[in-house]
Write an enzyme that holds these catalytic residues in place. Structure first.
Site, mmCIF file in Angstrom:
data_model
loop_
_atom_site.group_PDB
_atom_site.id
_atom_site.type_symbol
_atom_site.label_atom_id
_atom_site.label_comp_id
_atom_site.label_asym_id
_atom_site.label_seq_id
_atom_site.Cartn_x
_atom_site.Cartn_y
_atom_site.Cartn_z
ATOM 1 N N CYS A 1 0.825 -1.218 0.000
ATOM 2 C CA CYS A 1 0.000 0.000 0.000
ATOM 3 C C CYS A 1 0.859 1.267 0.000
ATOM 4 O O CYS A 1 1.962 1.273 0.537
ATOM 5 C CB CYS A 1 -0.864 0.024 1.244
ATOM 6 S SG CYS A 1 -1.983 -1.368 1.355
ATOM 7 N N ARG B 1 5.619 -0.341 -6.006
ATOM 8 C CA ARG B 1 5.562 -1.118 -4.765
ATOM 9 C C ARG B 1 4.590 -2.288 -4.857
ATOM 10 O O ARG B 1 4.603 -3.166 -4.014
ATOM 11 C CB ARG B 1 5.154 -0.196 -3.613
ATOM 12 C CG ARG B 1 6.159 0.905 -3.352
ATOM 13 C CD ARG B 1 5.573 1.943 -2.434
ATOM 14 N NE ARG B 1 5.202 1.366 -1.166
ATOM 15 C CZ ARG B 1 6.006 1.275 -0.113
ATOM 16 N NH1 ARG B 1 7.221 1.731 -0.204
ATOM 17 N NH2 ARG B 1 5.598 0.741 1.012
ATOM 18 N N TRP C 1 -2.993 -2.759 -1.583
ATOM 19 C CA TRP C 1 -2.632 -4.167 -1.796
ATOM 20 C C TRP C 1 -3.544 -4.926 -0.840
ATOM 21 O O TRP C 1 -3.441 -4.780 0.387
ATOM 22 C CB TRP C 1 -1.157 -4.346 -1.441
ATOM 23 C CG TRP C 1 -0.678 -5.759 -1.375
ATOM 24 C CD1 TRP C 1 -0.754 -6.600 -0.303
ATOM 25 C CD2 TRP C 1 -0.032 -6.500 -2.399
ATOM 26 N NE1 TRP C 1 -0.198 -7.808 -0.600
ATOM 27 C CE2 TRP C 1 0.262 -7.779 -1.870
ATOM 28 C CE3 TRP C 1 0.337 -6.216 -3.717
ATOM 29 C CZ2 TRP C 1 0.902 -8.769 -2.602
ATOM 30 C CZ3 TRP C 1 0.977 -7.205 -4.449
ATOM 31 C CH2 TRP C 1 1.253 -8.462 -3.897
ATOM 32 N N ASN D 1 -2.205 2.581 5.635
ATOM 33 C CA ASN D 1 -1.292 1.463 5.361
ATOM 34 C C ASN D 1 -1.144 0.683 6.655
ATOM 35 O O ASN D 1 -1.129 1.278 7.731
ATOM 36 C CB ASN D 1 0.105 1.968 4.985
ATOM 37 C CG ASN D 1 0.156 2.534 3.590
ATOM 38 O OD1 ASN D 1 -0.841 2.503 2.865
ATOM 39 N ND2 ASN D 1 1.306 3.073 3.216
ATOM 40 N N GLY D 2 -0.996 -0.627 6.559
ATOM 41 C CA GLY D 2 -0.763 -1.430 7.753
ATOM 42 C C GLY D 2 -1.941 -2.336 8.058
ATOM 43 O O GLY D 2 -2.849 -2.497 7.233
ATOM 44 N N GLU E 1 20.065 -17.305 -6.131
ATOM 45 C CA GLU E 1 19.596 -15.994 -6.598
ATOM 46 C C GLU E 1 19.187 -16.059 -8.082
ATOM 47 O O GLU E 1 18.168 -15.488 -8.478
ATOM 48 C CB GLU E 1 20.703 -14.946 -6.363
ATOM 49 C CG GLU E 1 20.454 -13.563 -6.927
ATOM 50 C CD GLU E 1 19.254 -12.850 -6.348
ATOM 51 O OE1 GLU E 1 18.550 -13.416 -5.502
ATOM 52 O OE2 GLU E 1 18.998 -11.716 -6.802
ATOM 53 N N LYS F 1 15.462 -15.190 -9.389
ATOM 54 C CA LYS F 1 15.227 -14.143 -10.395
ATOM 55 C C LYS F 1 14.446 -14.711 -11.564
ATOM 56 O O LYS F 1 13.499 -14.109 -12.045
ATOM 57 C CB LYS F 1 16.552 -13.562 -10.920
ATOM 58 C CG LYS F 1 17.333 -12.692 -9.990
ATOM 59 C CD LYS F 1 16.814 -11.272 -9.886
ATOM 60 C CE LYS F 1 16.003 -11.079 -8.639
ATOM 61 N NZ LYS F 1 16.683 -10.776 -7.415
ATOM 62 N N GLU G 1 10.779 -15.537 -10.574
ATOM 63 C CA GLU G 1 9.900 -14.426 -10.215
ATOM 64 C C GLU G 1 9.509 -13.555 -11.400
ATOM 65 O O GLU G 1 8.405 -13.020 -11.416
ATOM 66 C CB GLU G 1 10.472 -13.609 -9.051
ATOM 67 C CG GLU G 1 11.436 -12.500 -9.367
ATOM 68 C CD GLU G 1 11.916 -11.753 -8.117
ATOM 69 O OE1 GLU G 1 13.127 -11.711 -7.901
ATOM 70 O OE2 GLU G 1 11.085 -11.188 -7.386
ATOM 71 N N HIS H 1 22.212 -36.636 -4.993
ATOM 72 C CA HIS H 1 21.385 -37.069 -3.863
ATOM 73 C C HIS H 1 19.895 -36.876 -4.149
ATOM 74 O O HIS H 1 19.091 -36.879 -3.217
ATOM 75 C CB HIS H 1 21.797 -36.310 -2.597
ATOM 76 C CG HIS H 1 23.228 -36.561 -2.214
ATOM 77 N ND1 HIS H 1 23.672 -37.781 -1.764
ATOM 78 C CD2 HIS H 1 24.326 -35.769 -2.266
ATOM 79 C CE1 HIS H 1 24.978 -37.723 -1.536
ATOM 80 N NE2 HIS H 1 25.398 -36.510 -1.843
ATOM 81 N N LYS I 1 6.887 -4.854 -4.081
ATOM 82 C CA LYS I 1 8.279 -4.459 -3.825
ATOM 83 C C LYS I 1 8.612 -4.497 -2.335
ATOM 84 O O LYS I 1 9.657 -4.996 -1.942
ATOM 85 C CB LYS I 1 8.515 -3.060 -4.393
ATOM 86 C CG LYS I 1 9.941 -2.566 -4.249
ATOM 87 C CD LYS I 1 10.884 -3.359 -5.123
ATOM 88 C CE LYS I 1 12.321 -2.971 -4.956
ATOM 89 N NZ LYS I 1 13.232 -4.019 -5.464
HETATM 90 C C1 F6R Z 1 13.541 -10.770 -5.057
HETATM 91 C C2 F6R Z 1 13.261 -9.768 -4.051
HETATM 92 C C3 F6R Z 1 12.756 -10.221 -2.727
HETATM 93 C C4 F6R Z 1 13.302 -9.328 -1.601
HETATM 94 C C5 F6R Z 1 12.618 -9.706 -0.279
HETATM 95 C C6 F6R Z 1 13.193 -8.917 0.890
HETATM 96 O O1 F6R Z 1 14.033 -10.206 -6.231
HETATM 97 O O2 F6R Z 1 13.425 -8.596 -4.275
HETATM 98 O O3 F6R Z 1 13.036 -11.564 -2.494
HETATM 99 O O4 F6R Z 1 14.682 -9.498 -1.525
HETATM 100 O O5 F6R Z 1 11.246 -9.473 -0.375
HETATM 101 O O6 F6R Z 1 13.032 -7.549 0.681
HETATM 102 P P1 F6R Z 1 13.894 -6.488 1.463
HETATM 103 O O7 F6R Z 1 15.297 -6.623 1.039
HETATM 104 O O8 F6R Z 1 13.283 -5.153 1.101
HETATM 105 O O9 F6R Z 1 13.730 -6.788 2.936
#
Ligand code: F6R
Length: 608
Positions: A2, A27, A73, A98-99, A481, A485, A488, A504, A603
């Site tokens: 949000c 976000r 959201w 928000n929250g 990672e 990536k 996602e 294994h 985000k």
């Molecule tokens: C993946 C990604 C997420 C964040 C995770 C933690 O590309 O961006 O996995 O790394 O949501 O977010 P932060 O770093 O903001 O605590």
């Protein structure tokens, strides 16, 4: 997640609200709305994109000098227009939130008994009615908000406007960020500084428990006890350029290419201060003295940065290091050790699970806390005794890229600071590490130059349903990672394994249809990785190998090789992160997915 924006000015604020909401789009959200005071309260809400809500607001001729806006959201209640914010209570006030309010059920029952009707399933409408109830009692929006927040449990950032009061906005904060932007004869509020920097750079961050009134000519803040307080005005360093796409197709692409700059900027204070505890703030020396261990807490990509750091901290500093997923740590019994440094890693500084894990660690007796974060004034660094701010600049793409590599740089510095404090860093080694760090932006730039070759690989990945990523040692987290990536943003199912684990279990998955990406730098484990590669080749799997320029890795039938720059020793994971980011990006591009806003993701994950 949000987002909140609000404005009071001598001009029409609707374009300001819409622009602010657009800047918060990254976000993640599923509906948007604005409410303004134009004699009476007027509101437009829509599910879907801000642009749809903007068109509706323009069709209705919405214009006024006072208003609030929100991107929602969904948490309590589905994605419907009725659940979208702002919520209006009795035509008297409009509110955005928000929250999450924990005691919303009991307040809802109470307000129903008082005669309030509910048109949504949200916890926010409860807050709107509660403030309205107190507004009717006190006749004053500020006192009404102060009374209402005392009756709420949970997390909130609120912005409220009242029909009876065209001269101010009232805002409140607990557990969710909120700031006020001060202009010339106008003022703004927002949950994220990016929503206001196009209007003003002068910002005041509210503290936990604050309630404030925001007028065109200034701001009055009251703390949780109701006492008037001053909160420091700051000049935001967020650049407008970092919020705009420029010549790039996507923010993710832009942010991948910004990495040499972001790393160089993050290195600046490190190279200036040296590997000294002062790097982490005034309490650094006191809190890093006599460390007996390190506990890292983080989620997602930030957690993978922690996994790399474990290797560095144990190898260089010689202290044991544990790395936990924050959402798991916060719910398991822990044995607190006062000699342990608790390090949280978070790009946004708002991730609820990481924030709660830190609170839990503190409650259990940990007092040595360090936050590595990219957003100044966010919740996690504020709660930590020490901070290190990465200088990645605003990261807009949902998939974290430059935040990750700058976190790695900060964590490498942490390992060296601890090593030096423990007498494990010779002057000669220190000079070598400084030299390697100075060359790092250049090596990352070389890795970026591989983009055309990686884009060609991506064409072969695009039709696949599954992929495996393999790495060993320091590069196992980079395999994790790479898989994260890819899944996602391209929605291809991808899994990562420490290459030694292949036999294994996962080897059973390998056939002609399974592309296998291998991170194979020229380190001590290279020969082991080569044998793992033969295991895959023998089963017909197609290999895509990222090898260093100086490693003896030949192409052969079914084994494709891209050579990354010369091996950079312990910093190699930073360089190897770049090709896996580009592989995910170009595969997503070929599949036509929404790269910057992948489905179902936000985000900043400010809910559990
Ligand atoms: C993946 C990604 C997420 C964040 C995770 C933690 O590309 O961006 O996995 O790394 O949501 O977010 P932060 O770093 O903001 O605590």
């Amino acid at each position: 997640m949000c987002g909140i924006v609000g404005a009071i000015a001598g001009r029409d604020v609707v374009p300001v609200l819409i622009d602010g909401l657009k800047r918060l789009e990254y976000r993640g959200y599923d509906s948007a709305g604005v409410a303004v005071l134009d004699g009476e309260l007027k509101r437009v809400r829509r599910t879907g994109r801000v642009a749809e809500m903007e068109a509706a607001a323009s069709a209705e001729g919405l214009a006024a000098g006072l208003g609030i806006g929100h991107t929602r959201w969904a948490t309590h209640g589905g994605v419907t227009e009725a659940n979208a914010h702002p919520h209006i209570s009795e035509g008297e006030l409009a509110l955005v939130h928000n929250g999450i309010i924990e005691n919303h059920e009991e307040q809802r029952e109470r307000l129903k008994a008082l005669g309030y009707g509910f048109s949504s399933q949200t916890d926010t409408e409860v807050v709107a009615h509660l403030v309205c109830h107190h507004l009717r009692e006190t006749g004053d929006l500020l006192s009404a908000t102060q009374r209402a927040v005392r009756e709420l449990r949970g997390a909130y950032a609120l912005a409220i406007i009242a029909r009876s009061d065209p001269s101010r906005l009232v805002v409140a904060r607990m557990g969710c960020p909120l700031l006020v932007g001060l202009g010339e004869g106008e003022a703004f509020v927002a949950s994220d500084v990016s929503a206001v920097v196009a209007q003003t750079r002068r910002v005041v961050y509210l503290e936990e428990g604050d309630v404030a009134e925001v007028r065109r000519d200034g701001l009055a803040v009251f703390d949780a006890t109701g006492a008037a307080v001053q909160r420091a005005e700051q000049v935001s360093g967020v650049s407008l350029a970092s919020l705009e796409l420029g010549p790039y197709r996507h923010f993710m692409q832009k942010e991948i290419h910004e990495q040499p700059r972001a790393i160089a900027d993050t290195l600046e204070p490190i190279l200036e201060t040296g590997f000294s505890p002062a790097l982490f703030g005034p309490r650094g020396s006191e809190l890093l003295a006599g460390l007996t261990g390190v506990q890292i807490l983080a989620c997602g990509t930030s957690h993978y940065a922690g996994l790399v750091a474990r290797y560095w901290i144990e190898a260089l500093a010689g202290v044991p290091c544990a790395v936990d997923i924050a959402s798991e740590y916060r719910y398991r019994p822990i044995v607190a050790n006062p000699g342990t440094l608790v390090v949280t890693i978070s790009q946004s500084g708002e991730t609820l699970d990481t924030f709660e894990a830190l609170k839990y660690a503190i409650a259990e007796g940990h007092h040595r806390t360090l936050s590595i974060c990219n957003v100044a004034e966010s919740a996690i660094p504020r709660l930590s005794a020490m901070q290190f701010l990465t200088r990645a600049g605003a990261e807009i793409g949902v998939a974290s890229t430059k935040a990750f590599t700058t976190q790695l740089v900060a964590l490498f510095a942490l390992a060296l600071v601890i090593a030096k404090a423990r007498g494990r860093l010779t002057a000669e080694d220190e000079a070598l590490h400084v030299e390697a760090l100075r060359h790092l932006p250049g090596s990352v730039q070389h890795a970026l130059n591989l983009e055309p070759q990686i884009a060609a690989w991506a064409e072969r990945f695009a039709p696949k349903q599954h992929a495996l990523f393999l790495g060993r040692g320091l590069h196992f987290p980079i395999a994790l990672e790479g898989a994260l990536k890819l899944k996602e943003i391209s929605y291809i199912h991808a899994e990562a394994y420490a290459a030694g684990e292949l036999k294994h279990g996962p080897l059973a998955l390998v056939d002609r249809e399974m592309p296998v990406v291998v991170i194979a730098p020229n380190d001590a484990l290279l020969e082991k990785v080569k044998s793992n590669i033969h295991e895959v080749r023998a089963r017909g799997g197609e290999m895509f190998v990222f090898a260093d320029a100086d490693s003896q890795f030949g192409e052969e039938e079914g084994v494709h090789v891209i050579r990354t720059p010369r091996h950079v020793g312990l910093l190699s994971p930073v360089v190897h992160a770049v090709p896996v980011q580009m592989l995910a990006y170009h595969t997503a591009l070929a599949r036509g997915t929404d790269v910057d806003k992948p489905r179902n993701l936000a985000k900043s994950v400010t809910v559990e």
